[in-house]
Motif scaffolding. Structure first.
Motif, PDB file in Angstrom:
ATOM      1  N   GLU A 106      33.698  16.929 -58.187  1.00 45.28           N
ATOM      2  CA  GLU A 106      34.237  16.321 -59.397  1.00 45.28           C
ATOM      3  C   GLU A 106      34.891  14.998 -59.012  1.00 45.28           C
ATOM      4  N   GLY A 107      34.458  13.910 -59.661  1.00 43.57           N
ATOM      5  CA  GLY A 107      35.051  12.603 -59.439  1.00 43.57           C
ATOM      6  C   GLY A 107      35.746  12.118 -60.695  1.00 43.57           C
ATOM      7  N   ARG A 108      36.986  11.637 -60.543  1.00 47.78           N
ATOM      8  CA  ARG A 108      37.742  11.170 -61.705  1.00 47.78           C
ATOM      9  C   ARG A 108      38.309   9.771 -61.533  1.00 47.78           C
TER      10      ARG A 108
ATOM     11  N   ASP B 122      36.564  31.764 -50.346  1.00 48.90           N
ATOM     12  CA  ASP B 122      35.625  32.752 -49.797  1.00 48.90           C
ATOM     13  C   ASP B 122      35.126  33.699 -50.888  1.00 48.90           C
ATOM     14  N   ALA B 123      34.893  33.156 -52.072  1.00 47.31           N
ATOM     15  CA  ALA B 123      34.330  33.911 -53.189  1.00 47.31           C
ATOM     16  C   ALA B 123      32.887  33.482 -53.418  1.00 47.31           C
ATOM     17  N   ALA B 124      32.157  34.294 -54.169  1.00 45.61           N
ATOM     18  CA  ALA B 124      30.763  33.995 -54.504  1.00 45.61           C
ATOM     19  C   ALA B 124      30.731  33.248 -55.837  1.00 45.61           C
ATOM     20  N   LEU B 125      30.538  31.937 -55.781  1.00 49.74           N
ATOM     21  CA  LEU B 125      30.455  31.106 -56.976  1.00 49.74           C
ATOM     22  C   LEU B 125      29.126  30.376 -56.998  1.00 49.74           C
ATOM     23  N   ASP B 126      28.621  30.077 -58.198  1.00 52.15           N
ATOM     24  CA  ASP B 126      27.430  29.241 -58.291  1.00 52.15           C
ATOM     25  C   ASP B 126      27.854  27.768 -58.366  1.00 52.15           C
ATOM     26  N   LYS B 127      26.880  26.872 -58.492  1.00 61.49           N
ATOM     27  CA  LYS B 127      27.201  25.441 -58.461  1.00 61.49           C
ATOM     28  C   LYS B 127      28.073  25.015 -59.632  1.00 61.49           C
ATOM     29  N   ALA B 128      27.815  25.550 -60.805  1.00 58.66           N
ATOM     30  CA  ALA B 128      28.624  25.197 -61.964  1.00 58.66           C
ATOM     31  C   ALA B 128      30.056  25.686 -61.799  1.00 58.66           C
ATOM     32  N   GLU B 129      30.227  26.879 -61.254  1.00 51.30           N
ATOM     33  CA  GLU B 129      31.569  27.406 -61.025  1.00 51.30           C
ATOM     34  C   GLU B 129      32.289  26.625 -59.934  1.00 51.30           C
ATOM     35  N   CYS B 130      31.530  26.160 -58.936  1.00 47.30           N
ATOM     36  CA  CYS B 130      32.130  25.299 -57.909  1.00 47.30           C
ATOM     37  C   CYS B 130      32.602  23.983 -58.517  1.00 47.30           C
ATOM     38  N   ARG B 131      31.818  23.424 -59.408  1.00 47.80           N
ATOM     39  CA  ARG B 131      32.261  22.185 -60.046  1.00 47.80           C
ATOM     40  C   ARG B 131      33.557  22.412 -60.822  1.00 47.80           C
ATOM     41  N   ARG B 132      33.637  23.523 -61.512  1.00 48.74           N
ATOM     42  CA  ARG B 132      34.862  23.835 -62.254  1.00 48.74           C
ATOM     43  C   ARG B 132      36.045  23.998 -61.294  1.00 48.74           C
ATOM     44  N   LEU B 133      35.794  24.563 -60.108  1.00 49.29           N
ATOM     45  CA  LEU B 133      36.847  24.690 -59.096  1.00 49.29           C
ATOM     46  C   LEU B 133      37.336  23.307 -58.666  1.00 49.29           C
ATOM     47  N   ALA B 134      36.393  22.384 -58.457  1.00 55.56           N
ATOM     48  CA  ALA B 134      36.770  21.024 -58.090  1.00 55.56           C
ATOM     49  C   ALA B 134      37.535  20.335 -59.215  1.00 55.56           C
ATOM     50  N   MET B 135      37.145  20.595 -60.462  1.00 56.02           N
ATOM     51  CA  MET B 135      37.869  20.036 -61.608  1.00 56.02           C
ATOM     52  C   MET B 135      39.320  20.517 -61.622  1.00 56.02           C
TER      53      MET B 135
ATOM     54  N   SER C 286      43.421   6.441 -61.284  1.00 61.90           N
ATOM     55  CA  SER C 286      43.480   5.097 -61.842  1.00 61.90           C
ATOM     56  C   SER C 286      42.129   4.399 -61.715  1.00 61.90           C
ATOM     57  N   LEU C 287      42.032   3.259 -62.341  1.00 62.28           N
ATOM     58  CA  LEU C 287      40.821   2.452 -62.233  1.00 62.28           C
ATOM     59  C   LEU C 287      40.574   2.011 -60.799  1.00 62.28           C
ATOM     60  N   PHE C 288      41.624   1.963 -59.993  1.00 65.43           N
ATOM     61  CA  PHE C 288      41.523   1.472 -58.620  1.00 65.43           C
ATOM     62  C   PHE C 288      41.381   2.599 -57.601  1.00 65.43           C
ATOM     63  N   ASP C 289      41.440   3.854 -58.050  1.00 60.29           N
ATOM     64  CA  ASP C 289      41.255   5.015 -57.175  1.00 60.29           C
ATOM     65  C   ASP C 289      39.843   5.566 -57.342  1.00 60.29           C
ATOM     66  N   GLY C 290      39.291   6.091 -56.265  1.00 60.74           N
ATOM     67  CA  GLY C 290      37.987   6.739 -56.357  1.00 60.74           C
ATOM     68  C   GLY C 290      38.090   8.242 -56.212  1.00 60.74           C
ATOM     69  N   ASP C 291      39.158   8.826 -56.778  1.00 55.67           N
ATOM     70  CA  ASP C 291      39.506  10.221 -56.526  1.00 55.67           C
ATOM     71  C   ASP C 291      38.306  11.157 -56.678  1.00 55.67           C
ATOM     72  N   THR C 292      37.961  11.834 -55.578  1.00 53.33           N
ATOM     73  CA  THR C 292      36.793  12.720 -55.527  1.00 53.33           C
ATOM     74  C   THR C 292      37.179  13.994 -54.787  1.00 53.33           C
ATOM     75  N   VAL C 293      36.894  15.149 -55.385  1.00 50.57           N
ATOM     76  CA  VAL C 293      37.174  16.433 -54.744  1.00 50.57           C
ATOM     77  C   VAL C 293      35.890  17.250 -54.691  1.00 50.57           C
ATOM     78  N   PHE C 294      35.588  17.755 -53.513  1.00 51.98           N
ATOM     79  CA  PHE C 294      34.446  18.645 -53.309  1.00 51.98           C
ATOM     80  C   PHE C 294      34.928  20.097 -53.323  1.00 51.98           C
ATOM     81  N   ALA C 295      34.071  20.996 -53.777  1.00 51.81           N
ATOM     82  CA  ALA C 295      34.365  22.428 -53.750  1.00 51.81           C
ATOM     83  C   ALA C 295      33.301  23.132 -52.927  1.00 51.81           C
ATOM     84  N   ALA C 296      33.739  24.170 -52.225  1.00 50.35           N
ATOM     85  CA  ALA C 296      32.825  24.925 -51.363  1.00 50.35           C
ATOM     86  C   ALA C 296      33.144  26.408 -51.489  1.00 50.35           C
TER      87      ALA C 296
END
Length: 320
Positions: free
Chosen positions: A42-44, A233-246, A261-271
């Motif tokens: 998820e990138g914001r 360490d749970a079993a999530l699918d890709k959509a659920e992983c995206r929600r975790l990153a959100m 902000s407009l000047f930040d590239g805030d990005t979080v990965f979920a695994a």
């Protein structure tokens, strides 16, 4: 919890490589993931620097990720992911595209922070940084502060850095790692209190200590970015992983003011490593709430652990 770190999620390893001094203040942090890990992102922020993020969209082919590469160096630093890819390929890790063991394509999403002002021009991470970070990866305690991708990081008026934290939700372990290089502040400069202190563990964060009279607030940087990983360490699918990153991005917004902000590239990965089944929306929602808390704690810990680099002073210089 063993280490209060993302490595408390079984099979996750973290490695740093950085250079400090002689015109260098930058580095790379790699999160190596066990085979079969499902990924999301998820990138914001308004100024992201990323690689392989589209691949993680739920509708796209590849479900598994092998590692996440976080690096300084702005767009130049994306080259560090080439070294991670090479390291994994040498070990036969990746998306299989042929019958031979070496015929794989490692899946290495990456994101970078803008730390170029802390180094002499031209000094930025390359493929060797990513490779060496993999070589140094362990499943034990994770070094925090001005290390790896946090070596040249800045958090508003203060030195930023790498932070990590973990939490248990029933049988499930969640862990987060953040590289804090934000436009916003992680600290209320009038009190010395961390914005995320109220969700810390017992004695994890110091109490507000009052205004530091000798604080010399520098001009705010116009290019920044906080990036990180939340693992479970749970079993999530890709959509659920995206929600975790959100959800983790919500934690970022609790720990930094302003965030995204407009000047930040805030990005979080979920695994998600797939060990424990998750049954029902209520259990999922509990994980999402915990992901926000643990990522906020990781952000605060990164600022708390940072040390002064060059003229950029750290939290500990003003509040013990």
């Amino acid at each position: 919890m063993t280490h209060n770190a993302i490595t408390d999620v079984a099979g996750v390893r973290v490695g740093h490589h950085h250079r400090l001094g002689d015109g260098w203040a930058t580095g790379t942090t790699v999160v190596l993931l066990p085979e079969g890990t499902v990924g999301g992102v998820e990138g914001r922020g308004g100024a992201p620097g990323t690689r392989e993020t589209d691949l993680l969209a739920p509708e796209n082919l590849v479900r598994r990720v092998d590692a996440v590469c976080l690096s300084g160096g702005s767009a130049y630093g994306l080259a560090a992911a080439d070294g991670v890819t090479r390291w994994l390929g040498e070990r036969g890790r990746g998306f299989r595209v042929g019958d031979e063991p070496h015929e794989v394509v490692p899946i290495v999403p990456a994101a970078v922070v803008f730390d170029l002002p802390r180094s002499s021009w031209g000094n930025r991470p390359d493929a060797e940084f990513g490779y060496l970070a993999c070589e140094r990866a362990t499943d034990g305690p994770v070094d925090e502060g001005s290390v790896g991708a946090g070596a040249g990081a800045r958090a508003g008026s203060l030195k930023g850095g790498v932070g990590t934290a973990s939490i248990r939700v029933g049988p499930v372990t969640l862990g987060a790692l953040a590289v804090v290089n934000a436009r916003g502040e992680a600290v209320d400069l009038s009190t010395g209190g961390l914005w995320a202190a109220d969700i810390g563990l017992a004695d994890e964060f110091p109490p507000a200590a009052g205004y530091a009279a000798d604080i010399d607030v520098p001009l705010r940087s116009d290019l920044n970015t906080t990036v990180g990983v939340v693992a479970v360490d749970a079993a999530l699918d890709k959509a659920e992983c995206r929600r975790l990153a959100m959800a983790a991005q919500d934690g970022l917004a609790r720990a930094l003011r302003p965030a995204h902000s407009l000047f930040d590239g805030d990005t979080v990965f979920a695994a998600a490593t797939g060990v424990h089944p998750v049954t029902g929306a209520a259990d999922l929602d509990d994980l999402y709430a915990a992901a926000a808390d643990v990522f906020a704690r990781a952000v605060a810990r990164g600022v708390l652990a940072a040390t002064t680099v060059g003229g950029l002073r750290a939290y500990r210089d003003f509040w013990a």
